[in-house]
Design an enzyme around this catalytic site. Structure first.
Site, PDB file in Angstrom:
ATOM      1  N   LEU A  22     -20.595  16.517 -46.275  1.00  9.86           N
ATOM      2  CA  LEU A  22     -19.422  16.691 -45.427  1.00  9.86           C
ATOM      3  C   LEU A  22     -18.417  17.661 -46.023  1.00  9.86           C
ATOM      4  CD1 LEU A  22     -18.706  13.058 -44.218  1.00  9.86           C
ATOM      5  CD2 LEU A  22     -19.636  14.941 -42.901  1.00  9.86           C
ATOM      6  N   GLY A  23     -18.326  17.693 -47.324  1.00  5.05           N
ATOM      7  CA  GLY A  23     -17.348  18.569 -47.942  1.00  5.05           C
ATOM      8  C   GLY A  23     -17.085  18.148 -49.364  1.00  5.05           C
ATOM      9  N   GLY A  26     -10.765  16.887 -54.077  1.00  6.83           N
ATOM     10  CA  GLY A  26     -10.358  17.211 -55.421  1.00  6.83           C
ATOM     11  C   GLY A  26     -11.052  16.387 -56.481  1.00  6.83           C
ATOM     12  N   GLY A  28     -14.245  14.706 -55.913  1.00  9.89           N
ATOM     13  CA  GLY A  28     -15.686  14.533 -55.801  1.00  9.89           C
ATOM     14  C   GLY A  28     -16.279  15.095 -54.533  1.00  9.89           C
ATOM     15  N   VAL A  30     -18.220  14.714 -50.969  1.00 10.10           N
ATOM     16  CA  VAL A  30     -18.211  13.742 -49.877  1.00 10.10           C
ATOM     17  C   VAL A  30     -19.464  13.913 -49.032  1.00 10.10           C
ATOM     18  CG1 VAL A  30     -16.896  12.769 -47.960  1.00 10.10           C
ATOM     19  CG2 VAL A  30     -15.704  13.876 -49.860  1.00 10.10           C
ATOM     20  N   LYS A  44     -17.849   9.064 -50.993  1.00 13.71           N
ATOM     21  CA  LYS A  44     -17.434  10.040 -51.997  1.00 13.71           C
ATOM     22  C   LYS A  44     -18.053   9.695 -53.338  1.00 13.71           C
ATOM     23  CE  LYS A  44     -13.697  12.457 -52.798  1.00 13.71           C
ATOM     24  NZ  LYS A  44     -12.292  12.841 -52.880  1.00 13.71           N
ATOM     25  N   ASP A 138       2.409   7.845 -48.727  1.00 17.98           N
ATOM     26  CA  ASP A 138       2.051   9.211 -48.318  1.00 17.98           C
ATOM     27  C   ASP A 138       1.678   9.252 -46.837  1.00 17.98           C
ATOM     28  OD1 ASP A 138       1.807  11.925 -48.756  1.00 17.98           O
ATOM     29  OD2 ASP A 138      -0.304  11.808 -49.306  1.00 17.98           O
TER      30      ASP A 138
END
Length: 689
Positions: A22-23, A26, A28, A30, A44, A138
């Site tokens: 998937l991508g 920062g 690890g 995924v 991940k 956040d």
């Protein structure tokens, strides 16, 4: 739809079968995975450099334990994890839907009813976070996903147990500027009321399409959050009152989280419940959610490869700055590997480029086509300007002393020459004499006229021309943008910006405007006639080093997003997420952009018309007749590819040498039915038939 697994990837993590990449966040890699029961997950795997750190593993374990204490209808739960594994990994539920940030940027502000339902759902999610003694810290639009059955609050990567002071150093600011609370901005202790403030800021963005404290540098936003009132203009009175209460600077004056669902949805039973997306989302967003859901149903079973909305819209990340994300995900962009097979060109092409000529060039820097010539520069600072015949490739002339300093390089480079009327304009001379602007005969390169500019306004770089007005930048300390009337040889106006040396200038062939793009991504539009600044529009820093595209009544800016701006006002019409490497081209009612997939968008609405796998990392796009062209920047197998603009079908491929020596930059320029490719020490020209 996803990137295929590579030989170095594991087949499983724990009991979960990996079905694609998937991508990368920062912390690890995924993966998309299916559980034993077939449930779709985002998993991940932590990078080795973190996995080998015992302190990181201890922190990762504490974060997982904290996240597992959160359970709510509007959160994305942790499904499984192994902090002691090799590598450590974490699995969360996959949520099919765009982030709130992307949905608003693409489709505009949400209607009041949707914002109220969103607020009620997120308030319930925060109550679930606070129940075990946690604070999210956040909450922002990119950490909210819009699903068919309501919103999901994700990314607890900076969540902390309220009593666990050891996890965060005293005095540290944790959160995202513009959405964090005043107490976070002051690096004070942040409790549950801090999340209420962030909720108010997030909902204000959803309702207005703009952050309530504007767009500015970090230190400016921190000041505004702590000292200024939010911008809630345009909100209906009752909703504005609720958000204003959430955004009180004093935490004690904010409503408790338990009261918020009733404040957002005062009628019993009005909160979002499992139901089709059309019951709570506006139609354009609901349609996008439906595409996400359809793709999720096919993910990993081999049925989703070529069509649909694409891997750009998969839940791909779990990262937060400096810590491992542990209870949700972020929308991220799949990485594109060099080992991915390229699709083969169609056996029945509708357009066929034929090569006209190939010419050796002396390390060409930049490429342009004008007045039947292919123009390039050699060297730097005091370079030579070389002109080749567009039809034959034969050298017409060569002119020395071309000032070529501070020119944007790589794929964006063009020789600093402008065509106006029957002449070419360039700064020829030396740094000592200010390199006065010269008017050249296109046929011979002979100097027809010399245009001396007064004082410190000697031209240092010619950017382009619109009608009889030629634009250049001064070579003196002022670094001003100068507009010169080529007929009278007089300066019409000049403008000195604060960062003129770092700005990208775009001079469209028509339209009455010239554009400056700062490194921050802010675009300024100036009137060609008198230099008046008509408008300025913020975009993102990834757009800072790129030219804009002016087409019809719109201006397009490509960076982390593709922005469509109204040419008359600079007002944002729509934005489409592309990642930092997005490039764009425009033809009529179509806008083409590179993503993990090559995409055609409706120029009016930003809605996708088609998407195809590009098969590599693409450079700048160009259009020649019905052929969409781009250089594949693969170092081992570079090539120029051509796609049918109307359908996205690959029609042509032209391999390039892998070893380009000292000049690895490759680019394509077009003129009518002819295009030229610059690569290494060669220029090749083709005609589309």
């Amino acid at each position: 739809m996803t990137e295929p697994l590579r030989p170095e990837d594991p087949e499983t993590l724990g009991p979960h079968r990996l079905v694609g990449r998937l991508g990368q966040g920062g912390m690890g890699r995924v993966y998309l995975a299916r559980s034993r029961a077939g449930r779709l997950l985002a998993v991940k795997a932590v990078h080795a450099e973190y996995a080998d750190d015992p302190a990181f593993r201890a922190r990762f374990r504490r974060e997982i334990d904290a996240a597992r204490r959160v359970a709510g209808a509007f959160t994305a739960p942790v499904v499984d994890a192994d902090p002691d594994g090799s590598p450590p990994w974490l699995a969360t539920a996959y949520v099919p839907g765009p982030s709130l940030r992307d949905a608003v940027l693409r489709h505009g502000p949400l209607p009041e009813g949707t914002v109220r339902a969103l607020g009620a759902g997120l308030a319930e999610a925060l109550a679930a976070v606070h129940a075990p003694g946690l604070v999210h810290r956040d909450l922002k639009p990119s950490n909210v996903l819009l699903a068919a059955d309501g919103p999901r609050l994700i990314d607890f990567g900076v969540s902390r147990a309220v009593d666990d002071a050891a996890l965060t150093a005293a005095g540290a600011v944790v959160g995202s500027a513009g959405y964090l609370s005043p107490e976070q901005a002051a690096a004070d202790e942040a409790g549950p009321a801090s999340d209420v403030f962030s909720l108010g800021a997030t909902l204000a963005f959803a309702a207005t399409g703009r952050p309530p404290f504007g767009d500015a540098r970090l230190e400016v936003l921190l000041y505004r959050v702590g000292h200024e009132d939010p911008d809630l203009a345009g909100l209906p009175g009752p909703l504005r009152d609720v958000l204003a209460a959430c955004l009180q600077r004093d935490p004690a004056r904010r409503p408790p989280i338990g009261r918020l669902p009733a404040l957002f949805l005062p009628e019993p039973g009005a909160a979002p419940a499992p139901a089709p997306a059309r019951h709570w989302l506006p139609d354009p967003v609901a349609a996008e959610v439906a595409e996400w859901t359809a793709n999720a149903a096919n993910a990993g079973d081999g049925t989703s490869g070529g069509g649909g909305i694409g891997r750009r819209w998969l839940l791909a990340g779990l990262a937060a700055a400096g810590v491992a994300a542990v209870a949700g995900g972020v929308i991220a962009f799949a990485s594109r590997g060099d080992s991915k097979p390229r699709p083969r060109p169609s056996a029945e092409p509708k357009v066929t480029p034929r090569r006209l000529w190939s010419a050796r060039a002396e390390n060409p820097d930049g490429l342009a086509i004008a007045d039947g010539l292919v123009l390039y520069a050699t060297g730097a600072f005091s370079a030579d300007l070389v002109a080749l015949d567009l039809s034959t490739g034969r050298r017409r002339w060569r002119k020395g002393g071309l000032l070529f300093a501070d020119q944007p390089g790589g794929e964006w480079a063009r020789p600093p020459v402008a065509a106006s009327g029957s002449a070419l304009y360039a700064a020829l001379g030396s740094l000592d004499d200010g390199a006065p602007m010269r008017a050249l005969d296109p046929a011979t390169g002979a100097v027809r006229a010399t245009i001396e500019l007064p004082g410190d306004l000697g031209p240092g770089l010619v950017w382009g021309a619109q009608g009889p007005v030629v634009f250049c930048r001064s070579s003196g300390a002022a670094r001003a943008l100068i507009a010169v009337d080529a007929a009278s040889r007089k300066v019409l106006w000049s403008y000195q910006g604060q960062s003129a040396m770092d700005e990208m200038i775009t001079v469209p062939p028509a339209g009455g405007l010239v554009f400056r793009t700062e490194r921050s991504g802010t675009v300024h539009a100036h009137a060609v006639a008198d230099g008046t600044e008509r408008w300025q529009a913020p975009t993102d820093t990834a757009a800072g080093g790129r030219p804009v595209i002016a087409a019809g009544d719109a201006v397009y800016v490509s960076g982390g997003y593709l922005y469509a701006l109204d040419a008359a006002t600079g007002r944002r019409r729509w934005a489409f997420a592309t990642g930092t490497d997005g490039r764009a081209a425009v033809r009529g009612g179509d806008v083409f952009v590179t993503l993990p997939r090559l995409t055609a968008l409706d120029a009016r609405t930003g809605a996708p018309r088609w998407q195809v796998e590009a098969g590599g990392t693409l450079g700048r796009l160009a259009i020649c007749e019905d052929l969409l062209l781009a250089v594949d920047l693969d170092r081992e197998h570079p090539a120029v590819h051509g796609w049918e603009a109307g359908t996205g079908k690959r029609r042509w491929e032209y391999p390039l040498p892998a070893d380009e020596g000292g000049n690895p930059y490759r680019s394509v320029e077009t003129a009518g039915d002819v295009f030229a490719i610059r690569h290494g020490s060669a220029i090749d020209a083709f005609q589309v038939t």
